[in-house]
Design an enzyme around this catalytic site. Structure first.
Site, short mmCIF file in Angstrom:
data_model
loop_
_atom_site.label_atom_id
_atom_site.label_comp_id
_atom_site.label_asym_id
_atom_site.label_seq_id
_atom_site.Cartn_x
_atom_site.Cartn_y
_atom_site.Cartn_z
N LYS A 188 5.14 -4.04 -5.16
CA LYS A 188 6.60 -3.90 -5.26
C LYS A 188 7.30 -4.11 -3.92
O LYS A 188 8.24 -4.88 -3.82
CB LYS A 188 6.91 -2.50 -5.80
CG LYS A 188 8.39 -2.24 -6.03
CD LYS A 188 8.89 -3.01 -7.22
CE LYS A 188 10.38 -2.82 -7.45
NZ LYS A 188 10.92 -3.90 -8.28
N ASN B 237 -0.74 1.53 6.29
CA ASN B 237 -0.04 0.42 5.63
C ASN B 237 0.33 -0.59 6.70
O ASN B 237 0.70 -0.20 7.80
CB ASN B 237 1.29 0.90 5.02
CG ASN B 237 1.08 1.74 3.79
OD1 ASN B 237 -0.03 1.91 3.34
ND2 ASN B 237 2.16 2.29 3.27
N GLY B 238 0.31 -1.87 6.36
CA GLY B 238 0.72 -2.89 7.32
C GLY B 238 -0.47 -3.75 7.74
O GLY B 238 -1.51 -3.75 7.08
N TRP C 263 -3.25 -2.42 -1.37
CA TRP C 263 -3.02 -3.82 -1.74
C TRP C 263 -3.70 -4.63 -0.65
O TRP C 263 -3.27 -4.63 0.50
CB TRP C 263 -1.52 -4.10 -1.78
CG TRP C 263 -1.17 -5.48 -2.27
CD1 TRP C 263 -1.04 -5.86 -3.57
CD2 TRP C 263 -0.88 -6.63 -1.47
NE1 TRP C 263 -0.70 -7.19 -3.62
CE2 TRP C 263 -0.60 -7.70 -2.36
CE3 TRP C 263 -0.84 -6.88 -0.11
CZ2 TRP C 263 -0.28 -8.97 -1.93
CZ3 TRP C 263 -0.52 -8.16 0.34
CH2 TRP C 263 -0.25 -9.19 -0.57
N GLU D 188 5.65 -14.37 -12.96
CA GLU D 188 5.19 -13.12 -12.35
C GLU D 188 4.47 -12.21 -13.34
O GLU D 188 3.43 -11.65 -13.01
CB GLU D 188 6.45 -12.42 -11.81
CG GLU D 188 6.22 -11.25 -10.94
CD GLU D 188 7.54 -10.72 -10.36
OE1 GLU D 188 8.62 -11.00 -10.93
OE2 GLU D 188 7.48 -10.02 -9.35
N GLU E 91 15.57 -17.42 -11.43
CA GLU E 91 15.14 -16.03 -11.60
C GLU E 91 14.34 -15.87 -12.91
O GLU E 91 13.31 -15.18 -12.94
CB GLU E 91 16.38 -15.11 -11.57
CG GLU E 91 16.12 -13.65 -11.92
CD GLU E 91 15.11 -12.95 -11.02
OE1 GLU E 91 14.71 -13.51 -9.98
OE2 GLU E 91 14.67 -11.85 -11.39
N HIS F 230 15.28 -37.03 -12.41
CA HIS F 230 14.77 -37.50 -11.13
C HIS F 230 13.30 -37.14 -10.94
O HIS F 230 12.80 -37.12 -9.82
CB HIS F 230 15.62 -36.95 -9.98
CG HIS F 230 17.04 -37.39 -10.07
ND1 HIS F 230 17.44 -38.68 -9.83
CD2 HIS F 230 18.17 -36.71 -10.44
CE1 HIS F 230 18.74 -38.79 -10.02
NE2 HIS F 230 19.21 -37.61 -10.39
N CYS G 113 0.84 -1.18 0.00
CA CYS G 113 0.00 0.00 0.00
C CYS G 113 0.89 1.25 0.00
O CYS G 113 2.05 1.21 0.37
CB CYS G 113 -0.94 0.08 1.18
SG CYS G 113 -1.90 -1.40 1.44
N LYS H 185 10.48 -14.58 -13.17
CA LYS H 185 10.07 -13.46 -14.03
C LYS H 185 8.91 -13.86 -14.92
O LYS H 185 7.93 -13.14 -15.06
CB LYS H 185 11.23 -12.99 -14.93
CG LYS H 185 12.30 -12.17 -14.35
CD LYS H 185 11.93 -10.78 -13.91
CE LYS H 185 11.41 -10.78 -12.51
NZ LYS H 185 12.38 -10.70 -11.46
N ARG I 101 3.22 0.01 -5.15
CA ARG I 101 3.09 -0.64 -3.84
C ARG I 101 1.73 -1.31 -3.65
O ARG I 101 1.49 -1.96 -2.64
CB ARG I 101 3.27 0.38 -2.73
CG ARG I 101 4.66 0.98 -2.68
CD ARG I 101 4.74 1.96 -1.55
NE ARG I 101 4.59 1.30 -0.28
CZ ARG I 101 5.57 1.01 0.54
NH1 ARG I 101 6.81 1.31 0.21
NH2 ARG I 101 5.35 0.42 1.68
O1 M6R Z 1 12.63 -5.49 -2.04
P1 M6R Z 1 13.09 -6.92 -1.95
O2 M6R Z 1 14.24 -7.22 -2.84
O3 M6R Z 1 13.36 -7.34 -0.54
O4 M6R Z 1 11.86 -7.77 -2.47
C1 M6R Z 1 11.86 -9.15 -2.43
C2 M6R Z 1 10.79 -9.73 -3.33
O5 M6R Z 1 9.52 -9.32 -2.91
C3 M6R Z 1 10.98 -9.31 -4.78
O6 M6R Z 1 12.24 -9.62 -5.25
C4 M6R Z 1 9.91 -9.97 -5.68
O7 M6R Z 1 10.14 -11.34 -5.72
C5 M6R Z 1 9.97 -9.36 -7.08
N1 M6R Z 1 8.66 -8.95 -7.45
C6 M6R Z 1 10.45 -10.31 -8.12
O8 M6R Z 1 10.49 -9.72 -9.38
#
Ligand code: M6R
Length: 610
Positions: free
Chosen positions: A605, A99-100, A75, A490, A483, A506, A2, A487, A27
C-alpha cells in the site's frame, strides 16, 4: 513498505504485536515475525513465511511470553520472501526490525564479515543488527549504539532495536521511513502507522527525520539528528478505530468503493459555502499564493498521478493556468526547469511514497514559489514537509488498490482549481456556482452509480478469461481510462492499457480482434461524436466493446457492443462519477479470477522505497 510494531509494557505484548501487524499487512505481506523478551531476558523469536496469520498460528501453538517486543510484516526488497529473510534479524543480544533500504549494505556487510559476523539472510537489515551489536560493545547504552550505527547507514530506514540483555527499553530511529510512538499509561508502543496501535492508544508522537528515540514503559526520550534532546508534540488521533474492519463487505476495496459518497461529503465539508469554494480553506496563505500562481507542477505516482493527469485538464480549461504532471520517479532524476511563479503540488494517499517525497525535497530547493500537498494522511511526511496541505478526507484506505483516495483527490483538486480560477478572475461567480452545484450533487450521483453494481458484475465474466483489455477515453476521461486500466491490472493480473481514443489508429488498433475487450468511457461531452468514430474503428475490426455512457448518448446493446447506460451528470464532475463503474468492473473481474483483492501479489500500500 513493510510494517513495524513494538510494545513495552507490564503485560504480555505478543497479542498486541499480532493485532498491530494485522492492521499493517497492507504495507507488505510476504512474511512476518516477532521477537519478545521477558523480564529475565529470555528472548523468543518466531518468524513465518506468508501472511501474519501464519505467524499468529505459530504463536498460538507456542506461547511467546514477555512485556517487551518488536514485530514486522515484510515486503521483500533484498532477498526472496522466506523465513530466513523475515524480520526480526538478530546479532548476539540485539534484535532489529527495519523498513526501507540500506543502500550501502554491501560494503557494510564486507566490513562486518571481516569483524567476524556471520550473515544468515540476504537482507540489508541484518547489516543493521550486526552493526548495532558491534557498536554496543563500546557504547554506553543501546541508544548510543544506534546513534553511532545510523551515521554509517545510507538509504532509508524506520527501525527498532531491542537488546534482550536490557528489556527495559526499545530504541527507534527514523530517516525516510515513518515511525510513530503511541503513548500509553505505564506502557508505550511504536509502529510505522498509527493504525496498528488504535486498539491500545489514541495519543501519538511522530518522529521527525533523523530522530532517534529511547522508549521505556514510562518515558519517551527523543534526540534529533545532531543528538540534542528534543520534544515532539503528542497528538490525539481522530482516526476511527474500526477503520481496519471490513464490516459487511467482503473486501476492503469493496467497502472503500461503497464509502465514496461519504468520503466526498467529508472532503467538501467546510470548503464550500452556498455557491462558492472558500479559498481560505485550501490552506495558510492560500489566497496570496493562488493569486500569484502562473504555472502548476504536479508530481505523483500511480493512481495519484492519474488524479494529477485529470486535474491538468481542469487547471488549463477552467482556471486558465498551465499545468504539467510528472511521475515522481522520473522528475527526481532529471534536470528540470522551474517556471516563474510555479506552484508545486504533490499528490499522495499515504503521504509517505518515497519517490514523491524525494521529488518534493528536490523541488523545495529549486525555486518553486510554494510546495503544496493534497494528501489523505495527517501527520505524514509529505504533509509535514510541504508549505501547506489540502487534506482529502477519504478515511483510512486499506485496500492496496486505491479507490476512495482517488475520487477525493479529484474533488480536492477541482475545488483547488475553482479557487485558483476565481482568485485569478478567470472563473466568474456564475461559473463558480455551476461548479459548486455539480460538486454538491456528486455524492448522491455516486450512490446512483453504485446501484449499477449488479449490471457491471454481469459483464465481468467476459473479461476474466481474457489476457488483455484496452481502455479508451478522450479529454479528461483519458486519465480516467488510465486509472481504470491500472485498477484492472493491479487486482486481476490481466494486462491492460489505456489510450486516448484518438491515438488508436496510430498503432494499438492492430491489437484489436475478437479476443480483445475494449472498454470505452463515453460521457456526453463535446468529444462524444469524435469518440463515436473511434468506437466504429473498433467495431469494424471485430473488437468487443463495453461502453459506459449516459442514456442520451444513444448507445444500445447490439452484436459486439454491451452498454452500461448511466444517468447524466454535470460534465465538470463526470470524471469522478465515471471512475466508480470502472472500479466496480475491476473488482468483479478480480472476484471471478479469485485473486487476493486487497493484497494483490507483489504490491504494497505505502511504497516507502524507491
Ligand atoms: O500513497 P500514494 O498515493 O503516494 O501512492 C502512490 C501509488 O503507489 C498508488 O497510487 C498505487 O499506484 C496504488 N496501488 C494504485 O491503486
Amino acid at each position: 513498505m513493510c510494517g513495524i510494531v513494538g510494545a513495552i509494557a507490564q503485560r504480555e505484548v505478543s497479542e498486541i504485536l499480532l493485532q498491530g501487524l494485522k492492521k499493517l499487512e497492507y504495507r507488505g505481506y510476504d512474511s512476518a515475525g516477532m521477537a519478545v523478551v521477558d523480564d529475565k531476558s529470555n528472548c523468543t523469536r518466531v518468524r513465518r513465511l506468508g501472511k501474519v496469520q501464519a505467524l499468529a498460528d505459530a504463536v498460538d501453538e507456542n506461547a511467546v511470553l514477555g512485556g517487551t517486543g518488536i514485530a514486522h510484516t515484510r515486503w521483500a526488497t533484498h532477498g526472496e520472501p522466506s523465513e530466513i529473510n523475515a524480520h526480526p534479524h538478530v546479532s548476539n543480544s540485539i534484535s532489529i526490525v527495519h523498513n526501507g533500504i540500506i543502500e550501502n549494505h554491501q560494503p557494510l556487510r564486507e566490513l562486518l564479515q571481516q569483524r567476524g559476523y556471520v550473515f544468515y539472510s540476504q537482507t540489508d537489515t541484518e547489516v543493521i543488527a550486526h552493526l548495532v551489536a558491534w557498536e554496543l560493545k563500546s557504547a554506553a547504552s543501546l541508544r548510543e549504539a544506534v546513534q553511532k550505527s545510523v551515521t554509517q547507514l545510507e538509504g532509508a530506514y524506520g527501525m527498532v532495536a531491542m537488546d534482550s540483555n536490557d528489556p527495559s527499553r526499545l530504541v527507534v530511529a527514523r530517516s525516510g521511513s515513518p515511525i510513530v510512538i503511541g503513548r500509553g499509561i505505564g506502557e508505550n508502543f511504536l509502529a510505522s502507522d498509527q493504525l496498528a496501535l488504535l486498539n491500545v492508544t489514541r495519543r501519538f508522537m511522530y518522529l521527525e527525520e533523523g530522530d532517534v528515540a529511547e522508549i521505556t514503559r514510562r518515558d519517551v526520550f527523543v534526540f534529533d539528528q545532531s543528538g540534542n534532546a528534543v520534544e515532539r508534540e503528542v497528538i490525539e488521533s481522530n482516526v476511527e478505530s474500526d477503520a481496519g474492519n471490513k464490516g459487511k463487505y467482503r473486501h476492503f476495496m469493496q467497502k472503500e468503493i461503497f464509502e465514496q459518497s461519504t468520503a466526498l461529503i467529508n472532503t467538501m465539508e467546510g470548503r464550500i459555502s452556498h455557491d462558492a469554494v472558500i479559498t481560505e480553506s485550501i490552506g495558510v496563505n492560500a489566497v496570496e499564493i493562488l493569486n500569484k500562481v502562473e504555472h502548476v507542477q504536479i508530481i505523483a505516482c500511480g493512481t495519484s498521478y492519474n488524479a494529477g493527469m485529470t486535474a491538468r485538464y481542469w487547471f488549463e480549461s477552467l482556471a486558465g493556468v498551465s499545468c504539467d504532471v510528472e511521475i515522481a520517479s522520473e522528475f527526481r532524476y532529471r534536470k528540470f526547469v522551474t517556471r516563474p511563479n510555479s506552484l508545486l503540488i504533490t499528490l499522495s494517499q499515504s503521504g509517505e511514497t518515497a519517490d514523491t517525497l524525494a521529488a518534493l525535497r528536490l523541488a523545495k530547493e529549486s525555486g518553486y514559489m510554494a510546495a503544496m500537498t493534497v494528501c489523505n494522511v495527517a501527520g505524514s511526511s509529505l504533509v509535514r514537509e510541504s508549505d501547506f496541505a489540502f487534506m482529502t478526507r477519504a478515511g483510512t484506505e486499506i485496500g492496496v488498490a486505491s479507490t476512495k483516495a482517488f475520487t477525493t483527490q479529484l474533488l480536492a483538486l477541482l475545488m483547488l482549481v475553482t479557487a485558483m480560477g476565481k482568485q485569478q478572475k478567470r472563473i466568474d461567480a456564475a461559473k463558480e456556482k455551476e461548479i459548486v452545484e455539480a460538486i454538491v450533487a456528486l455524492p448522491a450521483q455516486i450512490e446512483t452509480a453504485l446501484t449499477f453494481d449488479k449490471e457491471i458484475a454481469a459483464l465481468a465474466p467476459d473479461f476474466a478469461e481474457k489476457h488483455h483489455t484496452l481502455f479508451l477515453g478522450r479529454g479528461e476521461f483519458y486519465p480516467i481510462a488510465m486509472e481504470a486500466s491500472l485498477k484492472l491490472k493491479e487486482i486481476s493480473y490481466i494486462h491492460a492499457e489505456a489510450y486516448a481514443a484518438g491515438e488508436l489508429k496510430h498503432g494499438p488498433l492492430a491489437l484489436v480482434d475478437a479476443d480483445m475487450p475494449v472498454v470505452v468511457v463515453a460521457p456526453g461531452n463535446e468529444l462524444l461524436e469524435k469518440l463515436k468514430s473511434n468506437i466504429e474503428e473498433v467495431r469494424a475490426r471485430g473488437g468487443l466493446l463495453y461502453v459506459f455512457a449516459e442514456k442520451e448518448a444513444g448507445f444500445n446493446n447490439e452484436a459486439g457492443m454491451k452498454v452500461v447506460n448511466l444517468p447524466k451528470v454535470s460534465e465538470i464532475t463526470a470524471p469522478i462519477y465515471y471512475t466508480v463503474p470502472m472500479q466496480l468492473l475491476s473488482y468483479h473481474v478480480a472476484l471471478i479470477k479469485g485473486t487476493d483483492v486487497d493484497q494483490p501479489r507483489n504490491l504494497a500500500k505505502a511504497v516507502t522505497v524507491e
